[in-house]
Scaffold this motif. Structure first.
Motif, PDB file in Angstrom:
ATOM      1  N   ARG A   1      36.904  22.283  62.304  1.00 54.51           N
ATOM      2  CA  ARG A   1      36.500  21.200  61.402  1.00 54.51           C
ATOM      3  C   ARG A   1      34.990  21.056  61.328  1.00 54.51           C
ATOM      4  N   ASP A   2      34.258  21.556  62.319  1.00 54.54           N
ATOM      5  CA  ASP A   2      32.800  21.450  62.324  1.00 54.54           C
ATOM      6  C   ASP A   2      32.118  22.671  61.727  1.00 54.54           C
TER       7      ASP A   2
ATOM      8  N   ASP B   1      37.418  27.287  56.052  1.00 53.19           N
ATOM      9  CA  ASP B   1      38.290  26.310  55.400  1.00 53.19           C
ATOM     10  C   ASP B   1      39.133  25.634  56.478  1.00 53.19           C
ATOM     11  N   GLY B   2      38.468  24.853  57.314  1.00 51.98           N
ATOM     12  CA  GLY B   2      39.128  24.274  58.479  1.00 51.98           C
ATOM     13  C   GLY B   2      39.398  22.796  58.391  1.00 51.98           C
ATOM     14  N   THR B   3      39.096  22.172  57.257  1.00 57.16           N
ATOM     15  CA  THR B   3      39.356  20.746  57.101  1.00 57.16           C
ATOM     16  C   THR B   3      40.508  20.527  56.128  1.00 57.16           C
TER      17      THR B   3
ATOM     18  N   ASN C   1      31.844  17.485  56.166  1.00 54.64           N
ATOM     19  CA  ASN C   1      31.407  16.307  56.915  1.00 54.64           C
ATOM     20  C   ASN C   1      30.261  16.607  57.876  1.00 54.64           C
ATOM     21  N   ARG C   2      30.301  17.728  58.553  1.00 53.91           N
ATOM     22  CA  ARG C   2      29.194  18.066  59.462  1.00 53.91           C
ATOM     23  C   ARG C   2      27.887  18.154  58.679  1.00 53.91           C
ATOM     24  N   VAL C   3      27.945  18.720  57.498  1.00 53.16           N
ATOM     25  CA  VAL C   3      26.741  18.872  56.692  1.00 53.16           C
ATOM     26  C   VAL C   3      26.314  17.526  56.106  1.00 53.16           C
ATOM     27  N   ARG C   4      27.262  16.617  55.878  1.00 55.73           N
ATOM     28  CA  ARG C   4      26.881  15.265  55.456  1.00 55.73           C
ATOM     29  C   ARG C   4      25.967  14.630  56.501  1.00 55.73           C
TER      30      ARG C   4
END
Length: 454
Positions: A219-220, A225-227, A328-331
């Motif tokens: 997810r990180d 494509d892990g989210t 989200n990590r990039v957000r």
């Protein structure tokens, strides 16, 4: 008598308690309506309008092409609809945002004056904001104890999907249908996911089958494509979080628990906003009162357009413009760059995100920004400044994500894409040089922090 179901953040037919209440109250017809409110419509960016329009098209199909579309201030048009169809009750999913709560109070009052019952059933959350409190009955201010209490509180099973409904379509407003049609035809729209319940269910099945087992780590990684990519569907209530939680209950593994935590964050931020309405656009905590912020400038425009000279930042901002979504990590990385490297107050970035994100949720978005900025609940300390280079190398170690969104760096292999200034040919494809020196701006951010303490 006729009953009305007024849809808002609940654009679905499945697991919909307010729909069941409206059906049961109908001694005759059920009118399902959506109001295109100019106050919200005109304030959103093209991607958000197009995503809503596409979702409403799919919702209309779920309701057998009987969705009634209205245009105008709900305080006026909902009572007008009730009078036109002879409704005795109007049903909604309870709204919890500051704007929505104020609007609903006004609509309920107008309907009451006309003799129409106002009925609220359920919320867009597994546990309604305000229901999870500590031992003294107060709201939680920190995520971890909230999440523990939230799990302990629990939530009901998904509501049954009605197989038949006494649907009646009232006349739709031409201005509403025209606005939705124009939104879908707007130039330069990002590539968006499939809309509606069927598309959401397909996306969810693919995620739990393929990506959930490795979700805790993947997810990180923005290049993977892990989210779940369920946030656009959750935003408009195409799927209820209770539905996802019910499916997760039958699964095992660390990925499951991590995903439940992510849903808990969404519910936590909604709870924070419920208890602190002003935190939508003001600092939740006053720890940084007196902080010196810079005005908007050409550097902020460069941030918005993805040309800061920092590859992971630019990749994220370009993904936002291209897809109406960002990992989200990039957000977090892009938010840190605006607030700590460019020294700009977080609402500037929060507004830009809400203008473009198809999943733009005011509670999650704005409190996520405050987490990074150091002004919110469970705040990342202000002195914790994300280094865009080390973050990129850690979470996009092979440079896959950067090269996907920054084609000027496609010729740099592996992690070299994160530091083009270290390579002789780094700028040969026209990538811009860095607009600021991160190390210097980090020191400046800490200097400004110290000044607030004085």
């Amino acid at each position: 008598m006729t009953s009305i179901l007024w849809l808002r953040r609940d654009l679905r037919r499945s697991d919909h308690p307010a729909l069941l209440a409206a059906r049961d109250a109908a001694d005759g017809d059920l009118v399902v309506a959506f109001v295109v409110d100019p106050a919200l419509w005109e304030g959103g960016g093209p991607a958000r309008r197009a995503w809503l329009a596409a979702t409403l098209e799919a919702t209309n199909e779920e309701y057998d092409d009987a969705l009634t579309l209205l245009w105008g201030d709900p305080v006026t048009v909902v009572p007008e609809l009730a009078a036109r169809v002879g409704a005795s009750s109007a049903h909604v999913t309870r709204e919890t945002t500051p704007f929505g709560h104020r609007r609903d109070e006004a609509v309920a009052q107008a309907l009451s004056a006309a003799g129409v019952e106002w009925v609220e059933t359920g919320t867009p959350y597994a546990v309604g904001p305000g229901l999870v409190t500590n031992g003294s009955g107060s709201a939680y201010k920190v995520f971890t104890p909230f999440a523990r209490a939230w799990r302990s509180h629990g939530w009901p099973e998904p509501a049954a999907r009605p197989t038949s409904l006494p649907l009646r379509q009232a006349r739709s407003d031409a201005k509403a249908t025209d606005a939705l049609r124009e939104a879908l035809a707007a130039p330069g729209l990002p590539e968006m996911p499939g809309a509606g319940e069927k598309a959401a269910a397909a996306r969810w099945r693919g995620f739990v089958d393929d990506a959930l087992p490795a979700y805790t780590t993947d997810r990180d990684r923005p290049g993977t494509d892990g989210t779940s990519r369920m946030s656009p569907y959750l935003k408009l209530g195409v799927v209820h979080p209770r539905t996802l939680l019910a499916d997760l209950a039958s699964r095992r593994g660390p990925g499951k628990e991590t995903y439940v935590d992510e849903l808990a964050w969404r519910e936590f931020y909604a709870d924070v906003l419920w208890h602190n309405p002003s935190s939508a656009w003001k600092d939740l905590r006053d720890a940084l009162d007196g902080m010196a912020y810079d005005d908007e400038s050409d550097a902020v425009d460069a941030w918005r357009e993805g040309r800061t000279g920092y590859p992971i930042v630019d990749a994220g901002m370009r993904q936002l413009l291209a897809e109406g979504w960002m990992h989200n990590r990039v957000r977090m990385i892009t938010a840190s760059f605006l607030t700590k490297d460019l020294h700009v107050w977080w609402p500037v970035g929060a507004r830009h995100f809400l203008d473009h994100l198809v999943d733009g949720d005011i509670a999650s978005n704005n409190h996520g920004w405050q987490w990074v900025a150091g002004t919110g609940t469970d705040a990342s300390p202000y002195f914790r400044v994300f280094n865009p280079v080390t973050q990129g190398e850690k979470f996009d170690p092979d440079g896959v994500y950067v090269r996907r969104w920054v084609p000027e760096l496609a010729h740099l292999e592996g992690k070299a894409a994160h530091q083009p200034w270290e390579h002789e040919d780094g700028y040969e494809q026209g990538y811009p040089e860095r607009i600021v020196d991160h190390a210097e701006e980090r020191r400046e951010a800490l200097r400004r922090l110290e000044a607030t303490k004085g």
